[in-house]
Design a protein around this motif. Sequence first.
Motif, PDB file in Angstrom:
ATOM      1  N   LYS A   1     -50.796  13.754  44.782  1.00 24.72           N
ATOM      2  CA  LYS A   1     -50.044  13.984  43.545  1.00 24.72           C
ATOM      3  C   LYS A   1     -48.633  13.432  43.662  1.00 24.72           C
ATOM      4  CE  LYS A   1     -50.848  17.809  41.098  1.00 24.72           C
ATOM      5  NZ  LYS A   1     -51.014  19.230  40.739  1.00 24.72           N
ATOM      6  N   LYS A   2     -48.009  13.635  44.797  1.00 20.21           N
ATOM      7  CA  LYS A   2     -46.650  13.136  45.015  1.00 20.21           C
ATOM      8  C   LYS A   2     -46.622  11.611  44.981  1.00 20.21           C
ATOM      9  CE  LYS A   2     -42.776  13.633  48.204  1.00 20.21           C
ATOM     10  NZ  LYS A   2     -42.311  14.227  49.452  1.00 20.21           N
ATOM     11  N   ALA A   3     -47.609  10.987  45.607  1.00 22.40           N
ATOM     12  CA  ALA A   3     -47.680   9.530  45.603  1.00 22.40           C
ATOM     13  C   ALA A   3     -47.913   8.996  44.191  1.00 22.40           C
ATOM     14  CB  ALA A   3     -48.792   9.054  46.542  1.00 22.40           C
ATOM     15  N   MET A   4     -48.774   9.641  43.414  1.00 26.03           N
ATOM     16  CA  MET A   4     -49.047   9.213  42.048  1.00 26.03           C
ATOM     17  C   MET A   4     -47.811   9.369  41.176  1.00 26.03           C
ATOM     18  SD  MET A   4     -51.075   7.821  39.975  1.00 26.03           S
ATOM     19  CE  MET A   4     -52.667   7.868  40.732  1.00 26.03           C
ATOM     20  N   LYS A   5     -47.087  10.435  41.373  1.00 25.26           N
ATOM     21  CA  LYS A   5     -45.866  10.660  40.604  1.00 25.26           C
ATOM     22  C   LYS A   5     -44.851   9.559  40.903  1.00 25.26           C
ATOM     23  CE  LYS A   5     -42.326  14.086  39.604  1.00 25.26           C
ATOM     24  NZ  LYS A   5     -41.800  15.403  39.917  1.00 25.26           N
ATOM     25  N   ALA A   6     -44.734   9.163  42.140  1.00 20.32           N
ATOM     26  CA  ALA A   6     -43.805   8.096  42.516  1.00 20.32           C
ATOM     27  C   ALA A   6     -44.205   6.778  41.869  1.00 20.32           C
ATOM     28  CB  ALA A   6     -43.748   7.951  44.034  1.00 20.32           C
ATOM     29  N   VAL A   7     -45.498   6.511  41.774  1.00 27.68           N
ATOM     30  CA  VAL A   7     -45.984   5.274  41.144  1.00 27.68           C
ATOM     31  C   VAL A   7     -45.691   5.284  39.647  1.00 27.68           C
ATOM     32  CG1 VAL A   7     -48.077   3.973  40.549  1.00 27.68           C
ATOM     33  CG2 VAL A   7     -47.755   4.832  42.878  1.00 27.68           C
ATOM     34  N   ARG A   8     -45.909   6.414  39.003  1.00 29.80           N
ATOM     35  CA  ARG A   8     -45.680   6.516  37.556  1.00 29.80           C
ATOM     36  C   ARG A   8     -44.200   6.393  37.206  1.00 29.80           C
ATOM     37  NH1 ARG A   8     -48.882  11.555  37.219  1.00 29.80           N
ATOM     38  NH2 ARG A   8     -46.850  12.418  36.717  1.00 29.80           N
ATOM     39  N   GLU A   9     -43.322   6.822  38.087  1.00 29.91           N
ATOM     40  CA  GLU A   9     -41.885   6.770  37.807  1.00 29.91           C
ATOM     41  C   GLU A   9     -41.302   5.374  37.966  1.00 29.91           C
ATOM     42  OE1 GLU A   9     -40.183   9.800  40.246  1.00 29.91           O
ATOM     43  OE2 GLU A   9     -40.817  11.403  38.917  1.00 29.91           O
ATOM     44  N   ASP A  10     -42.022   4.486  38.610  1.00 33.91           N
ATOM     45  CA  ASP A  10     -41.512   3.108  38.797  1.00 33.91           C
ATOM     46  C   ASP A  10     -41.579   2.307  37.539  1.00 33.91           C
ATOM     47  OD1 ASP A  10     -40.843   3.502  41.390  1.00 33.91           O
ATOM     48  OD2 ASP A  10     -42.687   2.675  42.214  1.00 33.91           O
TER      49      ASP A  10
ATOM     50  N   ILE B   1     -54.342  13.658  34.193  1.00 36.55           N
ATOM     51  CA  ILE B   1     -54.358  13.089  35.533  1.00 36.55           C
ATOM     52  C   ILE B   1     -54.978  14.119  36.465  1.00 36.55           C
ATOM     53  CG2 ILE B   1     -52.947  12.270  37.444  1.00 36.55           C
ATOM     54  CD1 ILE B   1     -50.924  11.336  35.342  1.00 36.55           C
ATOM     55  N   PHE B   2     -55.908  13.673  37.277  1.00 39.63           N
ATOM     56  CA  PHE B   2     -56.587  14.556  38.210  1.00 39.63           C
ATOM     57  C   PHE B   2     -56.245  14.148  39.632  1.00 39.63           C
ATOM     58  CE2 PHE B   2     -59.095  14.450  34.380  1.00 39.63           C
ATOM     59  CZ  PHE B   2     -59.340  15.785  34.144  1.00 39.63           C
ATOM     60  N   SER B   3     -56.079  15.126  40.475  1.00 39.48           N
ATOM     61  CA  SER B   3     -55.859  14.881  41.901  1.00 39.48           C
ATOM     62  C   SER B   3     -56.911  15.644  42.677  1.00 39.48           C
ATOM     63  CB  SER B   3     -54.473  15.361  42.322  1.00 39.48           C
ATOM     64  OG  SER B   3     -53.471  14.661  41.635  1.00 39.48           O
ATOM     65  N   ILE B   4     -57.449  14.996  43.674  1.00 43.53           N
ATOM     66  CA  ILE B   4     -58.469  15.620  44.507  1.00 43.53           C
ATOM     67  C   ILE B   4     -58.045  15.485  45.966  1.00 43.53           C
ATOM     68  CG2 ILE B   4     -60.869  15.508  45.266  1.00 43.53           C
ATOM     69  CD1 ILE B   4     -61.533  14.308  42.533  1.00 43.53           C
ATOM     70  N   GLY B   5     -58.130  16.558  46.686  1.00 39.84           N
ATOM     71  CA  GLY B   5     -57.876  16.518  48.122  1.00 39.84           C
ATOM     72  C   GLY B   5     -59.164  16.818  48.853  1.00 39.84           C
ATOM     73  N   TYR B   6     -59.353  16.182  49.963  1.00 43.36           N
ATOM     74  CA  TYR B   6     -60.568  16.467  50.727  1.00 43.36           C
ATOM     75  C   TYR B   6     -60.260  16.471  52.212  1.00 43.36           C
ATOM     76  CZ  TYR B   6     -60.943  11.528  51.930  1.00 43.36           C
ATOM     77  OH  TYR B   6     -60.699  10.280  52.424  1.00 43.36           O
ATOM     78  N   ALA B   7     -61.042  17.200  52.923  1.00 47.18           N
ATOM     79  CA  ALA B   7     -60.942  17.265  54.382  1.00 47.18           C
ATOM     80  C   ALA B   7     -62.346  17.506  54.925  1.00 47.18           C
ATOM     81  CB  ALA B   7     -60.015  18.394  54.820  1.00 47.18           C
ATOM     82  N   ILE B   8     -62.620  16.945  56.037  1.00 48.14           N
ATOM     83  CA  ILE B   8     -63.916  17.106  56.693  1.00 48.14           C
ATOM     84  C   ILE B   8     -63.770  18.143  57.798  1.00 48.14           C
ATOM     85  CG2 ILE B   8     -65.682  15.946  58.069  1.00 48.14           C
ATOM     86  CD1 ILE B   8     -64.885  13.359  56.560  1.00 48.14           C
TER      87      ILE B   8
END
Length: 46
Positions: A37-46, A6-13
């Motif tokens: 990452k936190k949001a993805m973890k919450a989705v996977r735990e459901d 699983i990959f997580s990418i953060g971006y800011a302009i």
Amino acid sequence: MISSAIFSIGYAIFDPNLDSAYDNVFKRADAEMYKAKKAMKAVRED
């Protein structure tokens, strides 16, 4: 055995009103990555 990656990418302009240095941009991108990452973890735990 099944494995996955699983990959997580953060971006800011760059925003001259918020960022006095590029370090601030990287810090905001890092915070966005951990938020994703936190949001993805919450989705996977459901």
